[in-house]
Design an enzyme around this catalytic site. Structure first.
Site, mmCIF file in Angstrom:
data_model
loop_
_atom_site.group_PDB
_atom_site.id
_atom_site.type_symbol
_atom_site.label_atom_id
_atom_site.label_comp_id
_atom_site.label_asym_id
_atom_site.label_seq_id
_atom_site.Cartn_x
_atom_site.Cartn_y
_atom_site.Cartn_z
ATOM 1 N N GLU A 143 -10.136 36.007 -31.333
ATOM 2 C CA GLU A 143 -10.037 37.186 -30.160
ATOM 3 C C GLU A 143 -8.933 37.279 -29.491
ATOM 4 O O GLU A 143 -8.086 36.429 -29.384
ATOM 5 C CB GLU A 143 -11.304 36.535 -29.227
ATOM 6 C CG GLU A 143 -12.733 36.767 -29.481
ATOM 7 C CD GLU A 143 -13.568 36.256 -28.325
ATOM 8 O OE1 GLU A 143 -14.735 36.210 -28.370
ATOM 9 O OE2 GLU A 143 -13.159 35.636 -27.504
ATOM 10 N N HIS A 168 -9.453 23.649 -22.396
ATOM 11 C CA HIS A 168 -10.638 24.439 -22.457
ATOM 12 C C HIS A 168 -11.730 23.858 -22.342
ATOM 13 O O HIS A 168 -12.961 24.414 -22.769
ATOM 14 C CB HIS A 168 -10.604 25.128 -23.877
ATOM 15 C CG HIS A 168 -9.263 25.931 -24.166
ATOM 16 N ND1 HIS A 168 -8.950 27.032 -23.513
ATOM 17 C CD2 HIS A 168 -8.209 25.596 -25.201
ATOM 18 C CE1 HIS A 168 -7.901 27.369 -24.109
ATOM 19 N NE2 HIS A 168 -7.628 26.740 -25.020
ATOM 20 N N LYS A 223 -20.689 31.803 -32.847
ATOM 21 C CA LYS A 223 -20.023 32.775 -31.979
ATOM 22 C C LYS A 223 -19.886 34.157 -32.546
ATOM 23 O O LYS A 223 -20.100 34.993 -31.691
ATOM 24 C CB LYS A 223 -18.841 32.075 -31.380
ATOM 25 C CG LYS A 223 -18.711 30.762 -30.741
ATOM 26 C CD LYS A 223 -17.454 30.668 -30.121
ATOM 27 C CE LYS A 223 -17.916 28.863 -29.490
ATOM 28 N NZ LYS A 223 -16.629 28.642 -28.784
ATOM 29 N N ARG A 232 -28.998 25.930 -25.560
ATOM 30 C CA ARG A 232 -29.188 24.674 -25.391
ATOM 31 C C ARG A 232 -28.917 24.447 -23.891
ATOM 32 O O ARG A 232 -28.450 25.265 -23.141
ATOM 33 C CB ARG A 232 -28.146 23.520 -26.014
ATOM 34 C CG ARG A 232 -26.732 23.771 -25.658
ATOM 35 C CD ARG A 232 -25.829 22.860 -26.249
ATOM 36 N NE ARG A 232 -24.312 23.214 -26.092
ATOM 37 C CZ ARG A 232 -23.413 23.034 -24.948
ATOM 38 N NH1 ARG A 232 -24.027 22.440 -23.821
ATOM 39 N NH2 ARG A 232 -22.402 23.316 -24.980
#
Lengths: 159, 508
Positions: free
Chosen positions: B216, B251, B133, B307
């Site tokens: 973040e 999530h 990420k 993917r």
């Protein structure tokens, strides 16, 4: 007696204690007296209402005229109440890998205190003591894979 | 054969068979899905399995099968050496990793290539660049793709706390190698940081073998909108539109649809072009998804899933294509079977993830027996599953039991179709989120398309289910006391009858 009863695909762990003229019925945070009478159909007086249950097959019944499908998944006859002086077995309510055993025989534990950590589907779940109790015996070891319903520890409720 | 969009060229029907035999390094519904695509292309499939999956659907559907080892993922589906040995032993020419397990592991992809096999996925270099990420964020920034304020990989909780002070709480801790929301933690106060950092890092280590964590700025009420892209080795990249996957718990996505009810045609077009530009810059090949958060008309890059994704069927339904077949052909060196102009979306598709989990118990997993497992068949309805009646959902793997996908001319049509399908779906033996989905399909904000990733916190859906559950509980308690008084022999006899071992099937 203890029963895991599924009704229309939803699962309930119900405890029934025989009393005068009926049962003391407990499930999750609900409890009431139920007085069944008759054999089939059975009239059940509970919570100030009368219900009629007619068993129509091994898996089918009418509840107040409405069809329901049921299944007895787990049944334990006999007394299931935790009584002071009588040890009872705490069992796993889900299948998974036991990643931590947090207690040992002789420990005094509080109601709600986590005793085991069970990992299931990549999530860690704490299994808490159902009452204030003394751990008599731990029946499982860390790292074991545990099936739902397996006994984990014998607990003697604190007086 | 591909279902072709109107006007598509006949190229795809003339192609030679891409491979002779392909190993599917996964289990459950996605293994079955890949095997179906291989069957359609006339390619033999090799299934792999752990002990608990010995009798599973994907094992029986494949042309060949290889036992990997015990049920722990590290000794079976995550074991690279065992998988490569299985491919070698069976003469497989390529490996399809599905999603999860080793699908985003660039080292494994490289090992597959080094063994002289093809990897049905992006090149390891692109996986390294975009799979993490943190590097993906940096790369996105370079190409003018908007990102939320954030950091690189953090050393420890203390460093995280310092960074969070600069960015401003709340912040989101994320595993750099993560996926599916595993290990993600929202931190609202400095004093929570140390323990949440430890937790995130420890989960990341056990789930991905990499404890690297970054953070973040936490965007409070976004939608989750993502773009499906696919590229070939000849420089062609196309997108298959967006999917909105805002309804999540922990999530993790529960419901996905295409198109998103939030985007205007203008935003949709710009989003597609942005994604293709990004994928081209990364020299991306094979299928991938660019995930974004979207709030108040602005996109924030989230991550690339290098993917195939769980929710790929909604794009397939809307575009009338087979993405997995395209993946396999592209991996064999073919050009993409369609140009961007040939890809014309039609109608609306929604996917519901049926999971073995209990919405009333914080969506905790409920592995167990699928004593009854029945779905209706109807036009526009697609069920992707790796289970069948009588199978057991094991505790070792994820909780997905089936994907229920419906397509309609409009969003309303798709919802109606799903509601009709779920009313005729029967799952007994273990708890699932079936009731949750039934209630969701009647929820007014869902019907209006008023979605955000906070949907479940904001809408009283679970409370409604709890109220229904309380009624059902009283009924169960009354029925239990009636059964205990001995119609048909009482609870003991019923229990015995209900739990007789299944009859052995006669062997040929």
């Amino acid at each position: 007696m203890k029963v895991r009863l599924e009704i229309d695909g939803e699962s309930f762990d119900v405890t029934l204690e025989r009393g005068a003229g009926g049962f003391r019925v407990e499930c999750e945070d609900e409890a009431f007296e139920a007085r069944p009478s008759g054999t089939n159909p059975v009239s059940v007086d509970a919570k100030g209402r009368r219900h009629v249950v007619e068993v129509r097959g091994d898996h089918e019944a009418l509840f107040d005229g409405q069809a329901v499908r049921f299944h007895v998944a787990i049944f334990e006859p006999g007394s299931s109440k935790l009584r002071a002086g009588h040890a009872a077995t705490m069992s796993a309510m889900m299948t998974g890998r036991l990643v931590k055993v947090l207690v040992k025989a002789g420990d005094h534990v509080k109601k709600g205190q986590p005793l085991f950590v069970l990992e299931s589907m990549k999530m860690q779940n704490e299994l808490a003591s159902p009452s204030d109790a003394v751990v008599q015996d731990v029946l499982v070891r860390e790292g074991e894979t545990i099936e739902s319903g397996r006994g984990l520890a014998r607990l003697e409720p604190a007086r | 054969m591909f279902k072709r969009a109107a006007g598509a060229s006949p190229r795809e029907t003339e192609r030679p068979q891409p491979f002779r035999r392909v190993l599917v390094a996964n289990r459950g519904e996605i293994a079955c899905r890949v095997i179906r695509a291989l069957d359609a292309l006339g390619v033999e499939s090799v299934a792999v399995y752990s002990d608990v999956d010995a009798g599973a659907l994907h094992v029986r559907r494949a042309t060949k099968r290889v036992r990997l080892g015990p049920s722990e993922p590290s000794r079976s589906y995550l074991n690279q050496r065992l998988l490569l040995d299985a491919a070698k032993k069976t003469g497989a020419e390529a490996i399809h990793p599905g999603y999860g397990f080793l699908s985003e592991n660039a080292d494994f992809a490289q090992a597959v290539l080094d063994a002289g096999l093809k990897w049905i996925g992006p090149k390891p270099e692109a996986m390294r660049l975009l799979g993490g990420k943190v590097p993906a964020r940096e790369f996105a920034k370079m190409y003018g793709v908007p990102v939320a304020a954030g950091t690189g990989v953090l050393r420890d909780g203390r460093e995280a706390a310092r960074a969070a002070q600069d960015i401003g709480y709340p912040v989101l801790l994320k595993a750099s190698s993560g996926g599916g929301g595993i290990g993600m933690k929202v931190v609202r106060r400095p004093d929570e940081m140390e323990s949440q950092f430890e937790a995130a890092s420890s989960i990341a280590t056990s789930a991905f073998g990499d404890g690297a964590v970054f953070l973040e700025k936490y965007i409070e009420r976004p939608r989750h909108i993502e773009l499906q892209v696919i590229g070939d080795e000849h420089g062609n990249v196309v997108h298959l539109g967006e999917r909105e996957c805002s309804i999540q718990r922990r999530h993790q996505k529960l419901v996905e649809e295409s198109p998103s009810p939030a985007l205007s045609e203008k935003e949709r077009k710009a989003f597609g072009e942005l994604g293709v530009k990004f994928a081209r810059a990364a020299k991306y090949t094979n299928a991938g998804t660019l995930e974004f958060l979207y709030q108040d008309g602005r996109f924030y890059f989230n991550e690339v899933n290098a993917r195939l994704q769980v929710e790929h069927p909604v794009s397939e339904e809307v575009y009338g294509v087979d993405l997995v077949q395209a993946q396999i052909m592209v991996a064999a060196g073919d050009t993409l079977p369609w140009t961007q102009d040939e890809l014309v979306p039609k109608g609306h598709a929604i996917e519901l993830r049926l999971n073995a989990e209990d919405p009333l118990n914080d969506f905790r997993p409920t592995p167990g027996l699928l004593r009854t497992f029945e779905f209706p068949t109807m036009p526009g309805l697609r069920i992707d599953t790796g289970y069948e009646q009588g199978a057991r959902v094991p505790a070792q793997y994820d909780s997905l039991v089936a994907k229920v996908v419906a397509k309609g001319a409009t969003r309303e049509d798709a919802i109606k179709r799903l509601a009709a399908a779920l009313d005729q779906t029967r799952i007994e033996g273990t708890t699932t989120n079936l009731r949750f989905h039934r209630a969701l399909l009647r929820e007014e904000h869902f019907l209006k398309g008023d979605l955000s990733t906070r949907f479940l916190e904001e809408r009283p859906l679970v409370e409604h289910l709890r109220r229904d559950h309380a009624h059902a509980r009283t009924r169960a308690m009354v029925v239990a006391s009636a059964l205990a008084t001995a119609p048909r022999g009482g609870l003991g006899v019923l229990h015995h009858k209900h739990n007789l071992p299944p009859k052995m099937e006669a062997r040929p």
